[in-house]
Write an enzyme that holds these catalytic residues in place. Structure first.
Site, PDB file in Angstrom:
ATOM      1  N   SER A   1       0.827  -1.193   0.000  1.00  0.00           N
ATOM      2  CA  SER A   1       0.000   0.000   0.000  1.00  0.00           C
ATOM      3  C   SER A   1       0.876   1.264   0.000  1.00  0.00           C
ATOM      4  CB  SER A   1      -0.964  -0.044   1.192  1.00  0.00           C
ATOM      5  OG  SER A   1      -2.003   0.885   1.039  1.00  0.00           O
TER       6      SER A   1
ATOM      7  N   LYS B   1       4.256   2.328  -2.368  1.00  0.00           N
ATOM      8  CA  LYS B   1       4.634   3.593  -3.028  1.00  0.00           C
ATOM      9  C   LYS B   1       6.065   3.961  -2.638  1.00  0.00           C
ATOM     10  CE  LYS B   1      -0.010   5.320  -1.774  1.00  0.00           C
ATOM     11  NZ  LYS B   1      -0.862   4.751  -2.785  1.00  0.00           N
TER      12      LYS B   1
ATOM     13  N   TRP C   1      -9.411  -0.402  -5.571  1.00  0.00           N
ATOM     14  CA  TRP C   1      -8.946   0.934  -5.210  1.00  0.00           C
ATOM     15  C   TRP C   1      -7.484   1.140  -5.585  1.00  0.00           C
ATOM     16  CZ3 TRP C   1     -11.632   5.031  -4.543  1.00  0.00           C
ATOM     17  CH2 TRP C   1     -11.125   6.151  -3.872  1.00  0.00           C
TER      18      TRP C   1
ATOM     19  N   HIS D   1      -7.158  -6.221  -0.104  1.00  0.00           N
ATOM     20  CA  HIS D   1      -5.965  -5.404   0.132  1.00  0.00           C
ATOM     21  C   HIS D   1      -5.159  -6.028   1.267  1.00  0.00           C
ATOM     22  CE1 HIS D   1      -3.785  -1.690  -0.529  1.00  0.00           C
ATOM     23  NE2 HIS D   1      -3.843  -1.368   0.756  1.00  0.00           N
TER      24      HIS D   1
END
Length: 420
Positions: free
Chosen positions: A251, A255, A342, A396
């Site tokens: 998540s 990044k 998402w 997720h």
């Protein structure tokens, strides 16, 4: 072995900053993805040496200036192995707990407590490095893993007394040891708590960085800088193969992993996991989490200039395919959950396709075939290249099945034999 001290002194190499960058309101509209081979001044990159000498430094500057903020230069570290336990997982692994200090900074500057798990057999091991959200003690139930009582805890973390081992299935460390991989992690809060407050963490100790105030580094850059300092230690540890360090994260930490690898080419492979907007998902034409939405909810992750692109993604002089291009020619594996819409795995695949020409330009097979492996399909063969997306039908999260495929991908690139 305890209290062994490594001192690593790094010489900061000034990046080629070039001309002053234009204000956001003077950037042209580009609804299409920016051309990887076209510099900001219109110069076209035609040779690989131009990529390394001109375009790559420019892209690093553009991402710092308009998206993540300017990172400090490398800082000397002093690393001390403060505790070593050699009998984890029935004698298969050793845990080293390493305190990383920054002697050039004041004594009250943050310190990183790195937990390093290494196989007890097989010589120097390739290593997987990742941030964790709630503390090193969460990744295993081994009672010797230290808890930092001063570290800020995210509201989503369990109470301190319930933290130990509560994410051990998520991290699956014994599985990595069985595959011959070391694993290293640090608690993100030790470098910067995940909150919109730059008076805490590492930020106050670097008051005079490059660029305008609005381009000051955000939390993702701070975490990435921390990962780079962990790498400073890992490449010196005799039980780690310093040329085979993989950086990953889930998540927002995915990044961070991608940005860390893009900025620092000492990382051998980048494996961002379900990283979404600001990671593998493109900013343009993002039907899930837009730039505006992520900036509204998490304003501290990026720099302040990035907010100027809220609703104006077409004015960005970069997009995330150029972040993957910065990793080139090193491998990138994007891992995605089919129920995790998402994080926008379709946009991430478009990212890989847009970065592919750079890999080809630099002499590597980027995407091969459709560039995608799903569920229990093997990694290798017709769809195996330097760029790949792996998908599972999950939400997720992280599971052992993801880790298995990640190590399969790394084994092939490292020339290692896979599981029996």
């Amino acid at each position: 072995m305890a209290n062994r001290v490594f001192v690593v002194v790094l010489i900061a190499v000034a990046s080629a900053m070039g001309a002053e960058l234009p204000p956001v309101d003077q950037l042209p509209e580009r609804p299409e993805l920016p051309d990887p081979f076209l510099m900001l001044d219109g110069t076209r990159i035609e040779k690989p040496e131009q990529w390394y000498e001109m375009r790559r430094p420019e892209l690093k500057q553009l991402f710092q200036h308009y998206v993540y903020g300017y990172l400090p230069p490398p800082t000397p570290i002093q690393a001390t192995v403060i505790q070593e336990d050699t009998d984890l997982f029935g004698g298969k692994a050793t845990l080293k707990q390493v305190e990383i200090r920054f002697p050039a900074l004041p004594d009250n500057a943050p310190r990183i407590n790195l937990a390093l798990f290494v196989p007890n057999a097989g010589g120097p091991a390739p290593c997987i490095l990742a941030l964790n959200k709630c503390g090193n003690c969460t990744v295993t139930d081994f009672p010797g893993v230290r808890i930092n009582p001063d570290a800020w805890l995210h509201s989503a973390c369990a109470p301190t007394e319930e933290l130990r081992g509560n994410k051990k299935d998520f991290w699956a460390i014994e599985q990595k040891i069985d595959r011959g991989y070391a694993f290293a992690t640090y608690h993100e809060s030790e470098i910067d708590p995940d909150q919109n407050d730059f008076t805490d963490g590492i930020h106050p100790f670097f008051p005079d960085l490059s660029g305008p105030d609005a381009a000051s580094w955000g939390t993702i850059s701070a975490w990435a800088w921390g990962l780079q300092r962990c790498l400073d230690y890992l490449i010196e540890d005799p039980d780690v193969d310093g040329e085979k360090v993989i950086v990953t994260g889930h998540s927002r930490r995915g990044k961070t992993a991608l940005w860390a690898a893009a900025y620092d080419d000492r990382f051998a492979i980048a494996m961002p996991h379900q990283s979404g907007t600001g990671g593998m998902a493109l900013s343009r034409n993002n039907e899930q989490e837009t730039v505006e939405r992520i900036n509204e909810h998490f304003p501290h992750w990026f720099n302040d200039l990035f907010t100027a692109f809220n609703g104006h993604e077409q004015n960005l002089p970069v997009d995330q395919h150029l972040l993957v291009a910065l990793v080139a020619p090193r491998p990138v594996l994007d891992t995605a959950g089919l129920q995790d819409t998402w994080a926008n795995y379709e946009s991430a695949l478009r990212n890989l396709k847009a970065a592919d020409p750079v890999y080809e330009f630099l002499g590597k097979p980027g995407l091969v075939g459709d560039g995608m492996v799903v569920e229990d399909e093997p990694i290798g063969g017709e769809d195996f290249g330097t760029l790949l997306q792996y998908r599972r039908d999950t939400k997720h999260t992280w599971t052992a099945e993801y880790w298995e495929k990640m190590m399969d991908f790394a084994d092939l690139h490292f020339g290692r034999s896979g599981p029996d």
